[in-house]
Design an enzyme around this catalytic site. Structure first.
Site, short mmCIF file in Angstrom:
data_model
loop_
_atom_site.label_atom_id
_atom_site.label_comp_id
_atom_site.label_asym_id
_atom_site.label_seq_id
_atom_site.Cartn_x
_atom_site.Cartn_y
_atom_site.Cartn_z
CE1 TYR A 114 36.79 40.12 40.37
CE2 TYR A 114 34.62 40.79 41.14
CZ TYR A 114 35.45 39.85 40.54
OH TYR A 114 34.93 38.65 40.12
CB THR A 152 36.31 30.31 43.80
OG1 THR A 152 36.23 31.74 43.83
CG2 THR A 152 35.38 29.77 42.72
CG ASN A 205 38.66 32.00 34.66
OD1 ASN A 205 37.54 32.13 35.16
ND2 ASN A 205 39.68 31.45 35.35
CG ASP A 234 51.74 38.67 34.07
OD1 ASP A 234 50.49 38.70 34.00
OD2 ASP A 234 52.41 39.58 34.62
CB ILE A 235 47.27 36.65 30.55
CG1 ILE A 235 46.55 36.66 31.92
CG2 ILE A 235 47.51 35.24 30.07
CD1 ILE A 235 45.68 37.81 32.19
CE LYS A 271 36.09 39.79 36.88
NZ LYS A 271 36.76 38.91 35.90
CG ASP A 275 46.94 29.38 37.50
OD1 ASP A 275 45.74 29.57 37.67
OD2 ASP A 275 47.81 29.60 38.37
#
Length: 297
Positions: free
Chosen positions: A160, A194, A88, A61-62, A164, A37
């Site tokens: 987004y 969330t 995720n 940072d992925i 996705k 994270d």
């Protein structure tokens, strides 16, 4: 039964929300967890250690190629290998198309889609190398995160939702390509309360009403984790290339695009022929689905 005893699991975006719940459940099931994270992995690492589990944190940072590589390298350095990757991590920059700027588009696509590719690619490098060395990793797994917004659409989330939807397609394609390595590739399209869903007033109200009526909280992000743990475990052998929706106590198998009503002729279509034929095909086709699963009207 410990579904993931001694497995090494990398979870991106695991500092809060759904990712945190994934990390804790994997730890309860015996996994060694890399909590990635960019903001706050340390608290979750401490929670896992308090449970008696093993974990390390990563702030890499992925969405950056080298950052994604560093996450996988950290797992290998600390625990010797990687068995499961849970992609995720994600962000929101919600706007209608007419108001969205290119930076808002790029930021969301980069984290969700590029991030999924980068981390997966580095993990695959490791799995291929082990396979070529004659020491294949046991039951390698990728678990990606799509969304009902990507599968069914949700106005105001075109960046987004597009990311996705692409992740769902990535999952189907990667499953086919990686089958020879024994890699199981699946995705979830979760719904939970969330920080990322804080503005969805209708959903929040529905969750609160069901919680009051039944005593079960369908918006708890912890509801999502058991499915992800199963998909990340050896027990999911034979299940690959699938996208699962999950909301509260409901799990379903999402079905990919299928050919609906069709018309065929053994010559090139002319425009006037299409004009005479296409409306009837559309009329007979199933309507698109809303984000809650009901037909669009």
């Amino acid at each position: 039964m410990s579904f993931c005893k001694d497995r090494v699991v990398v979870i991106t975006g695991a500092g809060a929300g759904i990712g945190r719940e994934h990390a804790l459940e994997f730890a309860r099931q015996g996994a060694k967890v890399v909590v990635n994270d960019v903001a706050a992995p340390d608290a979750v690492v401490e929670e896992i250690r308090a449970l008696g589990g093993e974990a390390i944190g990563s702030r890499d940072d992925i969405s950056d190629w080298d950052g994604a590589g560093a996450v996988i390298a950290a797992a290998i350095d600390a625990f010797g290998t990687v068995h499961t990757v849970v992609n995720n991590a994600g962000i929101l920059r919600d706007k209608m198309l007419v108001n969205m700027d290119v930076d808002q588009w790029d930021a969301v696509i980069k984290v969700h889609l590029r991030g999924t590719f980068c981390v997966s690619r580095h993990a695959i490098n490791h799995w291929r190398a082990q396979d070529k060395a004659g020491t294949p990793v046991d039951a390698p797994r990728l678990v990606n995160t799509s969304s009902p917004s990507g599968l069914f659409g949700n106005p105001g989330q075109i960046n987004y939702g597009s990311a996705k939807a692409a992740i769902a397609a990535f999952t189907v394609l990667a499953a086919d390509e990686l089958a020879r390595l024994g890699v199981g590739v699946n995705a979830i399209a979760p719904t939970a309360l969330t920080d990322m869903t804080a503005g969805l007033d209708a959903y929040v109200a529905a969750v609160e009403a069901e919680r009051e009526r039944t005593g079960f909280d369908p918006g708890d992000p912890g509801n999502i984790a058991p499915l992800v743990v199963y998909l990340g475990s050896p027990a999911s052998e034979g299940i690959t290339g699938r996208v699962f929706t999950i909301k509260g106590g409901e799990i379903s198998v999402a079905e990919t695009w299928v050919k609906g009503p069709r018309a065929v002729q053994e010559k090139r279509w002319e425009v006037d022929e299409i004009a005479a034929t296409l409306p009837g095909l559309v009329e007979r086709a199933r309507p698109n689905t809303q984000i809650n699963g009901s037909p669009r009207t």
